[in-house]
Write a protein that holds these residues in place. Structure first.
Motif, mmCIF file in Angstrom:
data_model
loop_
_atom_site.group_PDB
_atom_site.id
_atom_site.type_symbol
_atom_site.label_atom_id
_atom_site.label_comp_id
_atom_site.label_asym_id
_atom_site.label_seq_id
_atom_site.Cartn_x
_atom_site.Cartn_y
_atom_site.Cartn_z
ATOM 1 N N PRO A 34 -25.561 -30.240 1.416
ATOM 2 C CA PRO A 34 -26.460 -30.201 2.773
ATOM 3 C C PRO A 34 -27.689 -29.669 2.433
ATOM 4 O O PRO A 34 -28.563 -29.716 3.222
ATOM 5 C CB PRO A 34 -25.618 -29.697 3.790
ATOM 6 C CG PRO A 34 -24.418 -28.880 3.060
ATOM 7 C CD PRO A 34 -24.323 -29.666 1.700
ATOM 8 N N ARG A 35 -27.814 -28.616 1.464
ATOM 9 C CA ARG A 35 -29.011 -27.812 1.382
ATOM 10 C C ARG A 35 -30.148 -28.667 0.875
ATOM 11 O O ARG A 35 -31.484 -28.452 0.851
ATOM 12 C CB ARG A 35 -28.909 -26.512 0.339
ATOM 13 C CG ARG A 35 -27.792 -25.720 1.164
ATOM 14 C CD ARG A 35 -27.357 -24.587 -0.156
ATOM 15 N NE ARG A 35 -26.895 -25.212 -1.178
ATOM 16 C CZ ARG A 35 -26.602 -24.565 -2.402
ATOM 17 N NH1 ARG A 35 -27.162 -23.268 -2.437
ATOM 18 N NH2 ARG A 35 -26.134 -25.312 -3.367
ATOM 19 N N PHE A 36 -29.638 -29.861 0.167
ATOM 20 C CA PHE A 36 -30.643 -30.549 -0.286
ATOM 21 C C PHE A 36 -30.653 -31.888 -0.006
ATOM 22 O O PHE A 36 -30.671 -32.989 -0.691
ATOM 23 C CB PHE A 36 -30.647 -30.647 -1.869
ATOM 24 C CG PHE A 36 -30.531 -29.374 -2.541
ATOM 25 C CD1 PHE A 36 -31.987 -28.629 -2.695
ATOM 26 C CD2 PHE A 36 -29.628 -28.606 -2.913
ATOM 27 C CE1 PHE A 36 -31.842 -27.513 -3.161
ATOM 28 C CE2 PHE A 36 -29.392 -27.401 -3.359
ATOM 29 C CZ PHE A 36 -30.835 -26.649 -3.565
ATOM 30 N N THR A 37 -30.425 -32.114 1.240
ATOM 31 C CA THR A 37 -30.272 -33.302 1.887
ATOM 32 C C THR A 37 -31.282 -33.553 3.275
ATOM 33 O O THR A 37 -31.255 -32.601 4.112
ATOM 34 C CB THR A 37 -28.844 -33.539 2.408
ATOM 35 O OG1 THR A 37 -28.084 -33.621 1.225
ATOM 36 C CG2 THR A 37 -28.617 -34.886 3.315
ATOM 37 N N ASP A 38 -31.852 -34.790 3.418
ATOM 38 C CA ASP A 38 -32.707 -34.936 4.674
ATOM 39 C C ASP A 38 -32.858 -36.432 4.480
ATOM 40 O O ASP A 38 -31.937 -37.155 4.055
ATOM 41 C CB ASP A 38 -34.141 -34.238 4.613
ATOM 42 C CG ASP A 38 -34.882 -34.660 3.382
ATOM 43 O OD1 ASP A 38 -34.686 -35.651 2.807
ATOM 44 O OD2 ASP A 38 -35.878 -33.926 3.216
ATOM 45 N N GLU A 39 -33.625 -37.037 5.465
ATOM 46 C CA GLU A 39 -33.682 -38.381 5.722
ATOM 47 C C GLU A 39 -34.147 -39.288 4.387
ATOM 48 O O GLU A 39 -34.149 -40.270 4.404
ATOM 49 C CB GLU A 39 -34.471 -38.762 6.950
ATOM 50 C CG GLU A 39 -35.819 -38.482 6.662
ATOM 51 C CD GLU A 39 -36.419 -36.998 6.937
ATOM 52 O OE1 GLU A 39 -37.376 -36.656 6.809
ATOM 53 O OE2 GLU A 39 -35.481 -36.221 7.416
ATOM 54 N N SER A 40 -34.946 -38.365 3.536
ATOM 55 C CA SER A 40 -35.374 -39.003 2.168
ATOM 56 C C SER A 40 -34.379 -39.056 1.131
ATOM 57 O O SER A 40 -34.834 -39.473 -0.009
ATOM 58 C CB SER A 40 -36.747 -38.591 2.044
ATOM 59 O OG SER A 40 -36.723 -37.125 1.698
#
Length: 138
Positions: A34-40
């Protein structure tokens, strides 16, 4: 650099629909950081040393000046992951197909090495490979 140097690998893949890709790979048992997760994009954890960044195509384009290939008709790479047994190869490949993946090549069976392959929802080619550890030592 010494042979004992440990390296991590980060593969970046463009995807058309991040939610579809996350659902597909979650069904295969992969987790996401989750630290390297966003909408993109998101960071799929393959192992302690291997990660796959699934990036929506527009975000992926930020990292290259080259045109993206259509991975449903062209190949840019073959991504291979190991399995602990022949049964685990079959389980992962069967799960991928049941989760919406498409069959790729015929199973490869050399006795000491066994593998199957599939295309993920974006058409990327994945192989699952098992090799008899005693054959590696020889």
């Amino acid at each position: 650099m010494s042979a004992a140097t440990s390296r991590k690998i980060f593969v970046n893949l463009p995807v058309r629909n991040l939610d579809t890709s996350v659902e597909f790979f979650t069904n295969l048992g992969f987790t996401f950081d989750p630290r390297f997760t966003d909408e993109s994009g998101t960071c799929m954890v393959v192992s302690d040393e291997a990660f796959v960044m699934l990036l929506v195509q527009d975000r992926f384009r930020d990292f290259t000046r080259k045109a993206l290939c259509d991975s449903t008709t062209h190949i840019e790479a073959i991504l291979a992951v190991s399995a602990d047994s022949r049964e685990q190869v079959d389980q992962l490949a069967d799960t991928a197909l049941a989760a919406g993946g498409q069959p790729a090549n015929e199973p490869m069976d050399h006795g000491f090495m066994y593998g199957r392959s599939f295309h993920d929802p974006d058409g990327h080619l994945w192989e699952v490979i098992w090799m008899d550890p005693s054959a590696v030592d020889q």
